[in-house]
Design an enzyme around this catalytic site. Structure first.
Site, PDB file in Angstrom:
ATOM      1  N   LYS A  25      -0.360   9.126 -10.565  1.00  0.00           N
ATOM      2  CA  LYS A  25      -1.279   7.994 -10.782  1.00  0.00           C
ATOM      3  C   LYS A  25      -2.387   7.984  -9.728  1.00  0.00           C
ATOM      4  O   LYS A  25      -3.565   7.840 -10.045  1.00  0.00           O
ATOM      5  CB  LYS A  25      -0.468   6.698 -10.721  1.00  0.00           C
ATOM      6  CG  LYS A  25      -1.266   5.442 -10.484  1.00  0.00           C
ATOM      7  CD  LYS A  25      -0.331   4.252 -10.371  1.00  0.00           C
ATOM      8  CE  LYS A  25      -0.890   3.070  -9.640  1.00  0.00           C
ATOM      9  NZ  LYS A  25      -1.229   3.270  -8.232  1.00  0.00           N
ATOM     10  N   ASN A  26      -1.991   8.165  -8.469  1.00  0.00           N
ATOM     11  CA  ASN A  26      -2.987   8.026  -7.409  1.00  0.00           C
ATOM     12  C   ASN A  26      -3.930   9.214  -7.313  1.00  0.00           C
ATOM     13  O   ASN A  26      -4.921   9.165  -6.587  1.00  0.00           O
ATOM     14  CB  ASN A  26      -2.299   7.779  -6.063  1.00  0.00           C
ATOM     15  CG  ASN A  26      -1.664   6.399  -5.998  1.00  0.00           C
ATOM     16  OD1 ASN A  26      -1.873   5.586  -6.900  1.00  0.00           O
ATOM     17  ND2 ASN A  26      -0.903   6.141  -4.956  1.00  0.00           N
ATOM     18  N   CYS A 121      -2.164  -4.883  -7.306  1.00  0.00           N
ATOM     19  CA  CYS A 121      -0.924  -5.532  -6.860  1.00  0.00           C
ATOM     20  C   CYS A 121      -1.199  -6.514  -5.732  1.00  0.00           C
ATOM     21  O   CYS A 121      -2.023  -6.246  -4.860  1.00  0.00           O
ATOM     22  CB  CYS A 121       0.045  -4.458  -6.367  1.00  0.00           C
ATOM     23  SG  CYS A 121       0.580  -3.342  -7.668  1.00  0.00           S
ATOM     24  N   ARG A 126      -6.167  -6.602   1.259  1.00  0.00           N
ATOM     25  CA  ARG A 126      -6.859  -5.435   0.707  1.00  0.00           C
ATOM     26  C   ARG A 126      -8.390  -5.564   0.755  1.00  0.00           C
ATOM     27  O   ARG A 126      -9.065  -5.591  -0.275  1.00  0.00           O
ATOM     28  CB  ARG A 126      -6.371  -5.134  -0.716  1.00  0.00           C
ATOM     29  CG  ARG A 126      -4.859  -4.985  -0.779  1.00  0.00           C
ATOM     30  CD  ARG A 126      -4.361  -4.536  -2.104  1.00  0.00           C
ATOM     31  NE  ARG A 126      -4.324  -3.090  -2.213  1.00  0.00           N
ATOM     32  CZ  ARG A 126      -3.816  -2.450  -3.266  1.00  0.00           C
ATOM     33  NH1 ARG A 126      -3.334  -3.122  -4.276  1.00  0.00           N
ATOM     34  NH2 ARG A 126      -3.818  -1.148  -3.319  1.00  0.00           N
ATOM     35  N   ASP A 315       4.518   3.269  -0.676  1.00  0.00           N
ATOM     36  CA  ASP A 315       4.853   3.049  -2.089  1.00  0.00           C
ATOM     37  C   ASP A 315       6.348   3.224  -2.367  1.00  0.00           C
ATOM     38  O   ASP A 315       6.826   2.786  -3.410  1.00  0.00           O
ATOM     39  CB  ASP A 315       4.060   4.021  -2.973  1.00  0.00           C
ATOM     40  CG  ASP A 315       2.585   3.714  -2.935  1.00  0.00           C
ATOM     41  OD1 ASP A 315       2.068   3.099  -3.859  1.00  0.00           O
ATOM     42  OD2 ASP A 315       1.945   4.092  -1.938  1.00  0.00           O
ATOM     43  N   ARG A 407       2.017   0.015 -15.443  1.00  0.00           N
ATOM     44  CA  ARG A 407       0.788   0.448 -14.763  1.00  0.00           C
ATOM     45  C   ARG A 407       1.024   1.740 -13.996  1.00  0.00           C
ATOM     46  O   ARG A 407       0.085   2.516 -13.786  1.00  0.00           O
ATOM     47  CB  ARG A 407       0.307  -0.634 -13.791  1.00  0.00           C
ATOM     48  CG  ARG A 407      -0.342  -1.828 -14.457  1.00  0.00           C
ATOM     49  CD  ARG A 407      -0.931  -2.774 -13.423  1.00  0.00           C
ATOM     50  NE  ARG A 407      -1.685  -2.031 -12.433  1.00  0.00           N
ATOM     51  CZ  ARG A 407      -1.686  -2.294 -11.118  1.00  0.00           C
ATOM     52  NH1 ARG A 407      -0.983  -3.281 -10.635  1.00  0.00           N
ATOM     53  NH2 ARG A 407      -2.395  -1.559 -10.288  1.00  0.00           N
TER      54      ARG A 407
HETATM   55  C1  UD1 Z   1      -3.886   3.803  -2.263  1.00  0.00           C
HETATM   56  C2  UD1 Z   1      -2.878   3.937  -3.369  1.00  0.00           C
HETATM   57  C3  UD1 Z   1      -1.682   3.027  -3.135  1.00  0.00           C
HETATM   58  C4  UD1 Z   1      -1.077   3.295  -1.767  1.00  0.00           C
HETATM   59  C5  UD1 Z   1      -2.147   3.239  -0.682  1.00  0.00           C
HETATM   60  C6  UD1 Z   1      -1.616   3.642   0.688  1.00  0.00           C
HETATM   61  C7  UD1 Z   1      -4.315   4.518  -5.221  1.00  0.00           C
HETATM   62  C8  UD1 Z   1      -4.868   4.151  -6.558  1.00  0.00           C
HETATM   63  N1  UD1 Z   1      -3.537   3.619  -4.628  1.00  0.00           N
HETATM   64  O1  UD1 Z   1      -4.348   2.464  -2.280  1.00  0.00           O
HETATM   65  O2  UD1 Z   1      -0.708   3.288  -4.146  1.00  0.00           O
HETATM   66  O3  UD1 Z   1      -0.091   2.324  -1.488  1.00  0.00           O
HETATM   67  O4  UD1 Z   1      -3.244   4.111  -1.008  1.00  0.00           O
HETATM   68  O5  UD1 Z   1      -1.047   4.904   0.641  1.00  0.00           O
HETATM   69  O6  UD1 Z   1      -4.522   5.621  -4.743  1.00  0.00           O
HETATM   70  N2  UD1 Z   1      -7.957  -1.342   4.100  1.00  0.00           N
HETATM   71  C9  UD1 Z   1      -8.881  -2.040   4.833  1.00  0.00           C
HETATM   72  N3  UD1 Z   1     -10.201  -1.927   4.469  1.00  0.00           N
HETATM   73  C10 UD1 Z   1     -10.612  -1.156   3.436  1.00  0.00           C
HETATM   74  C11 UD1 Z   1      -9.645  -0.439   2.694  1.00  0.00           C
HETATM   75  C12 UD1 Z   1      -8.315  -0.551   3.042  1.00  0.00           C
HETATM   76  O7  UD1 Z   1      -8.554  -2.742   5.789  1.00  0.00           O
HETATM   77  O8  UD1 Z   1     -11.824  -1.094   3.159  1.00  0.00           O
HETATM   78  C13 UD1 Z   1      -6.519  -1.479   4.436  1.00  0.00           C
HETATM   79  C14 UD1 Z   1      -5.726  -2.078   3.257  1.00  0.00           C
HETATM   80  O9  UD1 Z   1      -5.821  -3.487   3.237  1.00  0.00           O
HETATM   81  C15 UD1 Z   1      -4.324  -1.585   3.556  1.00  0.00           C
HETATM   82  C16 UD1 Z   1      -4.571  -0.217   4.219  1.00  0.00           C
HETATM   83  O10 UD1 Z   1      -5.940  -0.205   4.621  1.00  0.00           O
HETATM   84  O11 UD1 Z   1      -3.699  -2.460   4.477  1.00  0.00           O
HETATM   85  C17 UD1 Z   1      -4.322   0.949   3.274  1.00  0.00           C
HETATM   86  O12 UD1 Z   1      -5.163   0.822   2.163  1.00  0.00           O
HETATM   87  P1  UD1 Z   1      -5.746   2.093   1.402  1.00  0.00           P
HETATM   88  O13 UD1 Z   1      -5.290   3.338   2.098  1.00  0.00           O
HETATM   89  O14 UD1 Z   1      -7.207   1.898   1.212  1.00  0.00           O
HETATM   90  O15 UD1 Z   1      -5.016   1.987   0.014  1.00  0.00           O
HETATM   91  P2  UD1 Z   1      -5.658   2.047  -1.438  1.00  0.00           P
HETATM   92  O16 UD1 Z   1      -6.653   3.130  -1.516  1.00  0.00           O
HETATM   93  O17 UD1 Z   1      -6.020   0.693  -1.899  1.00  0.00           O
END
Ligand code: UD1
Length: 427
Positions: A25-26, A121, A126, A315, A407
């Site tokens: 998925k990711n 989720c 986030r 995850d 999902r």
């Molecule tokens: C992706 C994965 C998700 C996984 C996560 C961490 C997808 C579609 N989803 O989510 O399944 O759990 O990586 O391995 O690939 N953060 C900030 N600012 C930002 C962006 C992120 O502070 O601009 C923080 C988030 O709130 C969170 C942490 O960074 O606490 C990790 O988020 P991130 O690595 O961005 O995860 P996703 O890309 O949303």
């Protein structure tokens, strides 16, 4: 209780047999978005038939892409020739968090893009500051108008730059890559996320004609190319290490004996070692991507912290919580990636688990067995955790997962049934 799908599980059957892992998925969500970079017909293979993929396809279609998804063959064909810029309704974007990954691709293709607070989720605040930081590093401007944030590239295009992340965000790294592909000159993404799904994206982008390399420490270097140099692609999506881990845990918690096929073993060492340390038998055939898990009836607790890859994946934290609930002894998990990802704790306690929570650490004291109950999964991984807890529990467990399980997991029920699980979709 949320609306959507519910499942009735009559627990206690050890899972036995073979299960095949679907595409990740990711990986596939960002790869679908990345197809917008080139004009023409691309083909993705090993695409999981999950709800988030359908949501991303809808989004591509909204921009004018012609998309055909053969769900039996797991092949998606995307023709981006007629793609044009437009503003999608907010509801289309808030349905799933990965909608944000369209932003970098649109910025490259049209010089303009947007954000609407993405959904997904409820596992933490986030924020999107790191995505914005990447775009601004390349010279884009942010224009805020109520809920809508527009991102606009300079008239003569984005310019390669040093983009330093203070945290290796997966999504922000992906958006930085998509925006930098055709920026003028060199972009260096420092403290980039190094999840296997990012490498799969990079490899796919390279096959499209992008010029991307790596450097230490955790640096991804992009030498911008002209957009006309990018070509459509024929790509096979990496298998899903998180689904593979979930099936291994399902085998372990039920004391079963399962062969997991198409497991991306080289990306799962921490998870596999931990299962071995718990006392389960883990047999690895790395060449063929097959793992056999023979679950021990009495397995030991372990402790860990979630971390960016290659550490223990956030995850799998909820599914591991389910497994620890029936371990011998006391295990602790510290969640370092999300501030609100212990969504499985309360429902697992309803099923008899002994879990206490203190800030970002949970302590699990293993019990002999879980007891069937009516529980709700509030995110993808908590839903999966409750499903595997139900497979172990005495009696009937009813898990309502809303739309979350679908999902992230392809045909979870059918795959579990094929392993001997007594599980049905509630009417
Ligand atoms: C992706 C994965 C998700 C996984 C996560 C961490 C997808 C579609 N989803 O989510 O399944 O759990 O990586 O391995 O690939 N953060 C900030 N600012 C930002 C962006 C992120 O502070 O601009 C923080 C988030 O709130 C969170 C942490 O960074 O606490 C990790 O988020 P991130 O690595 O961005 O995860 P996703 O890309 O949303």
């Amino acid at each position: 209780m949320n609306t959507g799908e519910s499942f009735i599980i009559n627990g206690g059957n050890p899972l036995v047999g073979d299960v095949r892992v679907s595409g990740a998925k990711n990986a596939v969500l960002v790869q679908l978005a990345a197809l917008l970079l080139a004009d023409g017909v691309s083909i993705l293979h090993n695409v999981p038939d999950i709800a988030d993929v359908h949501s991303m396809i809808e989004l591509l279609q909204f921009f004018g892409a012609q998309v055909v998804f053969d769900t039996q063959a797991h092949v998606v064909t995307v023709d981006t020739t007629q793609v044009a810029f437009a503003l999608p309704p907010a509801a289309m974007l808030t349905k799933f968090r990965a909608s944000i990954l369209i932003t970098g691709a649109l910025l490259t293709r049209f010089g303009a893009s947007f954000f609407t607070a993405p959904g997904g989720c409820p596992i933490g605040e986030r924020p999107i500051n790191l995505h914005m930081h990447a775009f601004k590093s390349l010279g884009a401007d942010e224009i805020i108008d109520g809920e809508r944030h527009s991102i606009v590239a300079p008239a003569d295009g984005l310019v390669g730059a040093l983009c330093i992340f203070d945290y290796p965000s997966v999504g922000a790294t992906e958006n930085a890559l998509l925006a930098a592909i055709c920026a003028k000159g060199r972009t260096a993404i420092y403290n980039a996320a190094l999840e296997p799904e990012i490498f799969d994206l990079v490899n796919m982008l390279r096959s499209m004609g992008a010029n991307i390399s790596y450097d230490v420490p955790a640096m991804i270097i992009v030498e911008g190319v002209e957009r006309t140099e990018l070509a459509p692609v024929n790509w096979t999506v990496l298998p899903d290490r998180l689904e593979a881990g979930t099936w291994l845990y399902a085998a372990a918690i039920t004391g079963g004996n399962v062969l997991v096929h198409d497991a991306p073993i080289e990306h799962m060492y921490v998870v596999l070692q931990q299962l071995d340390q718990m006392g389960h038998v883990v047999e690895i055939d790395e060449q063929n991507g097959v793992v056999r898990l023979k679950g021990s009836k009495k397995y030991s607790a372990v402790s860990c912290k979630t971390m960016p890859h290659p550490g223990f994946p956030t995850d799998l934290q909820s599914p591991l919580l389910a497994l620890l609930s029936c371990a011998q002894g006391v295990g602790k998990i510290t969640e370092t990636v999300y501030e609100n990802r212990f969504l499985a704790v309360e429902p697992l306690c309803t099923m008899g688990a002994q879990i206490t929570m203190c800030n970002s650490t949970v302590t699990v004291t293993g019990v002999d067995d879980l007891i069937g109950a009516e529980v709700e999964g509030k995110d993808i991984r908590a839903s999966a955790a409750l499903m595997i807890a139900g497979l172990r529990a005495q009696g009937i467990t009813r898990v309502s997962t809303g739309h979350h399980l679908a999902r992230g997991y392809e045909r979870f029920v059918e795959k579990a049934q094929a392993l001997g699980a007594d599980i049905t979709v509630a009417k």
